[in-house]
Design an enzyme around this catalytic site. Sequence first.
Site, PDB file in Angstrom:
ATOM      1  N   HIS A  82      -4.224   4.915   4.039  1.00 10.56           N
ATOM      2  CA  HIS A  82      -3.998   4.168   4.009  1.00 10.56           C
ATOM      3  C   HIS A  82      -3.774   2.557   3.835  1.00 10.56           C
ATOM      4  O   HIS A  82      -4.350   1.822   4.904  1.00 10.56           O
ATOM      5  CB  HIS A  82      -4.378   3.521   2.376  1.00 10.56           C
ATOM      6  N   ASP A 128       0.682  -1.211   0.464  1.00 14.67           N
ATOM      7  CA  ASP A 128      -0.207   0.011   0.119  1.00 14.67           C
ATOM      8  C   ASP A 128       0.836   1.363   0.113  1.00 14.67           C
ATOM      9  O   ASP A 128       1.835   0.639  -0.646  1.00 14.67           O
ATOM     10  CB  ASP A 128      -1.118   0.087   1.474  1.00 14.67           C
ATOM     11  N   SER A 182     -11.127  -1.590  -0.006  1.00 14.60           N
ATOM     12  CA  SER A 182      -9.835  -1.815   0.697  1.00 14.60           C
ATOM     13  C   SER A 182     -10.111  -2.229   2.315  1.00 14.60           C
ATOM     14  O   SER A 182      -9.498  -2.721   2.728  1.00 14.60           O
ATOM     15  CB  SER A 182      -9.631  -0.541   0.651  1.00 14.60           C
TER      16      SER A 182
END
Length: 761
Positions: free
Chosen positions: A190, A149, A364
């Site tokens: 994230h 990520d 996600s």
Amino acid sequence: MELGLLWLLLCCGFAHGRAWLRFYLSSWAVRVPSGAEEAQCLARRHGLLFLGQVIEGEPYYHLQHRGIAQQSLSQHRGWYVHLKREPCVHWFEQQTLKRRVKRSIPVVPTDPWFQKQWYMNNDMVPDLNVLSAWSQGYTGMGVVVSILDDGIEKDHPDLVANYDPLASYDFNDHDPDPQPRYNAWDENRHGTRCAGEVAATANNDVCGAGIAYRAKIGGVRMLDGPVTDIVEAQSLSLYPQHIDIYSASWGPEDDGRTVDGPGTLAKEAFLKGIVNGRRGLGSLFVWASGNGGLRYDNCNCDGYTNSIYTLSVGSTTESGRVPWYSEACASTLTTTYSSGNKDEEQIVTTDLRHTCTDKHTGTSASAPLAAGMIALALEANPALSWRDMQHLVVRASKPAHLQADDWSMNGVGRKVSHHYGYGLLDAGDLVDLAKKWATTRPQRKCSIRVVYKPLVIGSRLAISKNVTTCPGKKRSIYSLEHVQVQLTLSYSRRGDLAISLTSPLGTKSTLVALRPYDTSKEGYKDWSFMSTHYWDEDPQGVWTLLLENKGDAYNTGLLSSFVLKLYGTDEDMMARQAVSSVSKCVRRNTDGTCQECTSPFYAFQSLCLSYCPPRYYSQLSLDPDGATRVIRACAACHSSCYTCQGGTESNCTACSPLSAYDALTRTCSHLAYSYQQRGGSLNQGPHTHLLLIVVLLLCVGPILFVLLYMAYGWLSLGGENRCWKLANSCAKSGIASLELVHLNPTSTKESLKEPSQKSFP
Ligand SMILES: *[C@@H]1O[C@H](CO)[C@@H](O)[C@H](O)[C@H]1NC(C)=O
């Protein structure tokens, strides 16, 4: 090499801390009725430390040796003999590490935000049933997960304890530190959020708990910069012998008009991970299905989720509805919870700048939850291959209360949906199944070219093919796993063409639905659509491909190629379920390695399997004790073979992708063509060797230590006179009582217990 492998297997047994292993500590409890002074003398005589009385008023004493390996898989013979000979010692026991699992009450973490983790704290039914897996003692110990990520905040107080630098890298800045780049709007939060879902530490008063809260967690920073085929391939093939699970929540743009997948290098990275990763069991790639719901995107146009090598995860909301962002497609295997409408709860996890969040959203958020649950299953059974894991996920997913308009029953009686795959993943069921799962037989592949010359598509085109045997193969597939349809076609407006495939057992799955934003005139060029909906079905019979124009009547096109690709095994997977639970190890080494299993299972490391995994062959031998029993075990192939029928290099039956098979000599030779020569730096060789050396040192070191101390112990048996006199007086008083008194283990093991439960509001 052979020796190295053996040690490796041995050490894996250690690392995974399986339930049946006994870890002996360098501590003894002794009962010496003649008193503390006598016990002290005794300790001195044998070079042990006297650590005092265990229970006040009772003659139990705690003796310890600093020299012996802290934990050992076998009892210490030397001291056993010494203590046995001591007349003053009426009872003694070497202490073992107790695996304490609460049976009925699950281990509920005390973290302040655990009460907000509605999808795993039993607030709603059904939730992900993580408490059930935890209550069996599975928390991800020994499993390594890496989040591909935008980085990971490695010093976050809820991640720092589980952070693993050996599972991390920064391919954006080319250094080993995956720390995210900070800016005012926290664009790069994230990865840190995904990491907390998997492995946020439990019981530490920070945020909530990760699903696999004792797993090791790493991060690969690769999205915060130009993403290229090289960056993707490097990330997907980072330390494949160390990282077990790669969790990825990214892919081509979810704009409803892109058809794109992995490039040459990323494809090769997937293949290499599957074939070589986890010492041949295959890396586990967990993938988010995509956020293109509003643009009517279809995850089968995303070559990452669509790949047979990724385990693709969809989302459902708190109330069990299809979320607005969710993409439907036939390659989705399973589902976990995530965010929904404004009035629905979201996902609780770690956030950038050492904070917590209860606002993690989208598909996600679903993939890392699945990755955490898969880590629990891997702790329960470390020998699972990448295909075994997909079989287990199919079986541990339930339609439950999930709402969709397309639930249908497939040919083996399982409900399946394009929104959810097989449904909501259940961590309790997953570990239960993992524990008793017998390895799936090797993958069989069958490619059938159905269309040879171009066909006009028009408004509707149906093509049927009666599949009987696989062309050019002796053994065919009995139970399906993945099915791919590889198409080359032109069409005036690609998004208007809906494509579906129906199996001989009548299961119809949509390979791509109407995509109103996809106005491309390019058609599909050798695109492989994948479906998981035929899992465990028998492929024999008539398959039907249907191409339908769902848009303008003037649309036209030409289908120039259709290849049906079937994957599966030659075993009846539906029939085996009843049998697979009775495998049992009947004889073990002191190190926990299984020597003999109940028939017809093969002994492999600590387990009993119905078939040996790749790189091992099924070896039959007669019982060495002279009996006529046949003993089945998995023995290692020669290192050049992928599969084999014997231990030498001329016993290969298949080779890994980078080598060529010679059917005449039955050998594998390395191909000149390989990854390294294309300028990539993906060669994992040095890492593998480094790991081997470290493991060797770790294993051999303690053994040498123990040997030295045993020698030392025998040489220094002399003691003080006063103590000898005391010992003699004991001998006269005789061994009055040799009763076995069981000590309460909790009284000596405070530090090993689960942290105490406080309140759980
Ligand atoms: C498919 O082929 C097999 C073997 O040739 C035959 O027995 C069977 O009837 C065929 N099925 C159909 C529906 O034509």
